[in-house]
Every structure is written in C-alpha cells, then in structure tokens.
Scaffold this active site. Structure first.
Site, PDB file in Angstrom:
ATOM      1  N   ILE A  30       0.856  -1.189   0.000  1.00  0.00           N
ATOM      2  CA  ILE A  30       0.000   0.000   0.000  1.00  0.00           C
ATOM      3  C   ILE A  30       0.891   1.238   0.000  1.00  0.00           C
ATOM      4  CG2 ILE A  30      -1.749   1.337   1.272  1.00  0.00           C
ATOM      5  CD1 ILE A  30      -2.591  -1.326   2.634  1.00  0.00           C
ATOM      6  N   GLY A  31       1.945   1.180   0.826  1.00  0.00           N
ATOM      7  CA  GLY A  31       2.781   2.356   1.060  1.00  0.00           C
ATOM      8  C   GLY A  31       3.369   2.949  -0.205  1.00  0.00           C
ATOM      9  N   ASP A  51       9.936   3.511   6.909  1.00  0.00           N
ATOM     10  CA  ASP A  51       9.679   2.067   7.062  1.00  0.00           C
ATOM     11  C   ASP A  51      10.829   1.450   7.853  1.00  0.00           C
ATOM     12  OD1 ASP A  51       8.438  -0.445   6.821  1.00  0.00           O
ATOM     13  OD2 ASP A  51       7.737   0.045   4.812  1.00  0.00           O
ATOM     14  N   ARG A 114     -10.027 -10.215   9.628  1.00  0.00           N
ATOM     15  CA  ARG A 114      -9.184  -9.070  10.002  1.00  0.00           C
ATOM     16  C   ARG A 114      -8.809  -9.164  11.479  1.00  0.00           C
ATOM     17  NH1 ARG A 114     -12.966  -7.117   6.389  1.00  0.00           N
ATOM     18  NH2 ARG A 114     -12.218  -5.910   4.604  1.00  0.00           N
ATOM     19  N   ASN A 121      -0.718  -6.513  14.789  1.00  0.00           N
ATOM     20  CA  ASN A 121      -0.838  -5.175  14.185  1.00  0.00           C
ATOM     21  C   ASN A 121      -1.039  -4.069  15.223  1.00  0.00           C
ATOM     22  OD1 ASN A 121      -0.343  -6.127  11.683  1.00  0.00           O
ATOM     23  ND2 ASN A 121      -2.429  -5.983  10.911  1.00  0.00           N
ATOM     24  N   ASN A 146      -5.354  -3.127   9.992  1.00  0.00           N
ATOM     25  CA  ASN A 146      -6.452  -3.997  10.414  1.00  0.00           C
ATOM     26  C   ASN A 146      -6.140  -4.766  11.685  1.00  0.00           C
ATOM     27  OD1 ASN A 146      -8.680  -3.743   8.678  1.00  0.00           O
ATOM     28  ND2 ASN A 146      -7.524  -4.682   7.014  1.00  0.00           N
ATOM     29  N   ASP A 176     -14.253   1.386   1.488  1.00  0.00           N
ATOM     30  CA  ASP A 176     -15.621   0.848   1.448  1.00  0.00           C
ATOM     31  C   ASP A 176     -16.523   1.756   0.611  1.00  0.00           C
ATOM     32  OD1 ASP A 176     -14.907  -1.301   3.172  1.00  0.00           O
ATOM     33  OD2 ASP A 176     -15.004   0.069   4.872  1.00  0.00           O
ATOM     34  N   HIS A 203     -15.191  -1.281   9.626  1.00  0.00           N
ATOM     35  CA  HIS A 203     -14.495  -1.801   8.439  1.00  0.00           C
ATOM     36  C   HIS A 203     -14.181  -3.276   8.638  1.00  0.00           C
ATOM     37  CE1 HIS A 203     -11.991  -1.964   4.892  1.00  0.00           C
ATOM     38  NE2 HIS A 203     -10.998  -2.432   5.618  1.00  0.00           N
TER      39      HIS A 203
HETATM   40  C1  LMR Z   1      -9.680  -4.334   2.559  1.00  0.00           C
HETATM   41  O1  LMR Z   1     -10.835  -4.030   2.849  1.00  0.00           O
HETATM   42  O2  LMR Z   1      -9.328  -4.608   1.414  1.00  0.00           O
HETATM   43  C2  LMR Z   1      -8.628  -4.321   3.640  1.00  0.00           C
HETATM   44  O3  LMR Z   1      -9.227  -4.161   4.882  1.00  0.00           O
HETATM   45  C3  LMR Z   1      -7.725  -5.508   3.614  1.00  0.00           C
HETATM   46  C4  LMR Z   1      -8.417  -6.805   3.987  1.00  0.00           C
HETATM   47  O4  LMR Z   1      -7.812  -7.601   4.712  1.00  0.00           O
HETATM   48  O5  LMR Z   1      -9.522  -7.062   3.514  1.00  0.00           O
END
Ligand code: LMR
Length: 340
Positions: A30-31, A51, A114, A121, A146, A176, A203
């Site tokens: 992602i970074g 990092d 998650r 995490n 997550n 989302d 989420h």
């Molecule tokens: C997502 O929604 O894509 C992220 O939260 C990564 C995941 O583990 O689903």
C-alpha cells in the site's frame, strides 16, 4: 515551441502546498503507491517516507526513486533498524507533520478474518502512534491497519491517556465508499465520480454498511439487487485476499482510497472543509466508536456527522452492525487498558 498543453495539468497535480505528510509502512504494497499519490497532491510540500529496514525495499530507495518525478514535493526517506532506538530518526521524520498515514502491519491470508491480525498489528501501530504523540501531537494520524474496528479505539484511548485529542486518531474506511460507488456505477452505467454512497459502521464484515438509500443513483437499482450489493461491498476485501492467493490484500485500491482520504484532510487543513466517511470516536450512536461522514477542517476532525435517515432494511442492518462492532471496540479498549 508554445507551452505544452500538459504543462498546466502537470503543475496542478504536482505538489506545491504547505503541508508535511508522513507515510509509515512506505515501502510496502500500500505504502509505495500511496507515496506516489501523495507526492502528486497539490496541498503537500514535504513527504517523509518511513519504514523499518527489513521492509521489502529500503525506504531510502523508495524516496530516491520518488524524488525523480516532476513534483515540487520534497521527499525524504527514513529507514529504521528494527532493534535501533527510534528516537532521533522518528523525531526528524514526524516533526512538523500535518498528516501521518499509517499503512503498516501484516495483511490477511485466505481464511483469516481481520480480527486474526489484532495483536501483531496493534503492537506495530502502538509504536508508531506513541511516536506521533511525542513528535507530532497535532497531526491527524490516519490508520490503515487492520482490524481498524479494534485498533482505532485502542490507539485513540492511548492518546486520551496521554492527554491528547482522541479524534486525531482516524480509521480510514474510504475504500468501502470507493467500492460501493464503483459497484453502483457499474450497474447504472454512470461514472463512479457521480456516485457518493456513505458507508457507516466499521471496516469488517457485517459492520461495513453502505447506505444506498441516500444515493440517488442507487435508487435506480431494485432493493434485492441492493441487498446483494451490500454483501458484495462487505466481502470485497476478502475477495481480493482470496484472488491474491496468500500474497497479500488490497494494495492499489487501498492506496487510492487512502490518498482520497488524505486529500480531504489536507483540504480541510488548508481552509476548504471536506467530508469523508471515517471511523472515529463518536457520539452518533450508543457506541463510542463508529464510522460515519466526518467533516475535516483546519485542526483535523471538525464534525462527526449523524448517519441520517435509513430505510427499514438499513435500520435492521444497523442493529446487526452494532452487535459485532461493540465486541470489536471492547477488544480495543481492553488492549488500551492493559497496554497489550
Ligand atoms: C480491505 O478491505 O481490502 C482491507 O481491509 C484488507 C483486507 O484484509 O480485507
């Protein structure tokens, strides 16, 4: 030779702002794309790329690479030895930041929820959040770690204990909304930018609750198809995890979403308030943390907006959301109380 027609566009998208932004976990999946997008943001002046030195690529290398694009943004890399005291390095990296985007932590593998990532995490997020508390307490700390539903409460309570504003800790749930917009636009055949579905709750799984009844484009879709779209939005992250087959979770769409979120925060800080859905300390329900539309202003979160009116299906869904979210929040509060 006249002015090239692309030069105006290039100027418009390539930095020149007044804010310092840090991306933590900058060398990861992602970074890296997130750093690229932030280096192109008009409100950004300086980008600190951080990092640990066991990351896929050294952060210094990512910074060197990014430092060659046609942007006014000053890019600096900070690689931290895992067993090195973070003090000096993190001080320079975080001091003066308006926004810290935290894309650190482990991704899911197929079959994992998650929630399975919580302990590992949360410990990673804690190190970064403690450094933010010390070196940039006024910054918005945007967590893309997550399980957001538990980690945001855990970190916000740590901020509260340190006498800081818990609303500086914000869970990024923009993906989302991005997904819900895209899925609606695919069905009705419009451009996704003409769709703005608020996604509330949290989420993770059933806590991801798109409010389709508030988006006029979605009114063109019948209720049973919208219920299927609700489930598709909830499962979208898992679909990516499964298709990546053990090699990670969403990276590009998450970076896109996090950059969209970052743009809203920086717009607010630059005097143009902007609204995005986000998971924050909240009073809009009886739960202490909840995702809803949030207004960002000069100091970060300026208003947490109520989720508005819901249809009967959505009212039922909200009750379901609250049951799961409550226990995920409690896990976060327990972590904050015991420091682990
Ligand atoms: C997502 O929604 O894509 C992220 O939260 C990564 C995941 O583990 O689903």
């Amino acid at each position: 030779m006249g002015t090239s027609c692309s030069s105006g566009i290039r100027k418009a998208i390539m930095g020149g702002g007044s804010h310092k932004v840090c991306v933590c976990g900058a060398a990861g999946g992602i970074g890296q794309p997130l750093c690229l997008l932030m280096a192109m943001e008009p409100n950004v002046k300086e980008l600190a790329i951080f990092d640990v030195n066991v990351a896929m690529v050294p952060a210094d290398g990512v910074a060197e690479d990014l430092g060659h694009i046609e942007s006014k943004v000053k890019v600096t890399g900070y690689s931290l030895g895992v067993d090195q005291p973070p003090k000096v390095h993190l001080n320079e990296c975080l001091s003066g930041c308006s926004l810290v985007l935290v894309a650190a932590g482990m991704p899911r593998k197929p079959g994992m929820t998650r929630d399975h990532l919580f302990k590992v995490n949360a410990d990673i997020a804690k190190g970064i959040v403690e450094a933010c508390a010390k070196f940039c307490p006024q910054a918005v700390v945007a967590l893309i770690v997550n399980p957001i539903n538990s980690i945001v409460p855990a970190m916000a309570e740590l901020y509260k204990k340190a006498g800081l504003d818990p609303k500086k800790i914000v869970g990024v749930t923009t993906l989302d909304c991005v997904r819900a917009n895209k899925f609606v636009s695919d069905i009705v055949g419009c451009h996704p930018s003409n769709v703005e579905v608020p996604v509330i709750g949290g989420h993770d799984g059933i806590t991801i609750m798109p409010v389709f009844s508030q988006e006029p484009m979605a009114a063109r879709i019948d209720q049973s198809a919208l219920e299927a779209l609700d489930k598709k939005t909830q499962d979208a992250g898992t679909d990516v995890v499964n298709k990546k087959n053990g090699k990670g979770s969403a990276t590009l769409s998450m970076a896109y979403a996090a950059a969209r979120f970052g743009r809203a925060v920086l717009s607010g800080m630059s005097g143009k308030p902007a609204v995005e859905c986000a998971y924050v300390k909240s009073e809009v329900t009886d739960l202490p943390y909840f995702a809803s539309r949030v207004e960002f202003g000069r100091g970060g979160v300026s208003k947490v907006l109520h989720y508005g009116s819901l249809n009967n299906y959505e009212k039922g869904r909200l009750e379901e959301v609250k049951v799961q979210l409550k226990s995920e929040i409690q896990a976060g509060l327990k972590y904050a109380a015991h420091g682990q």
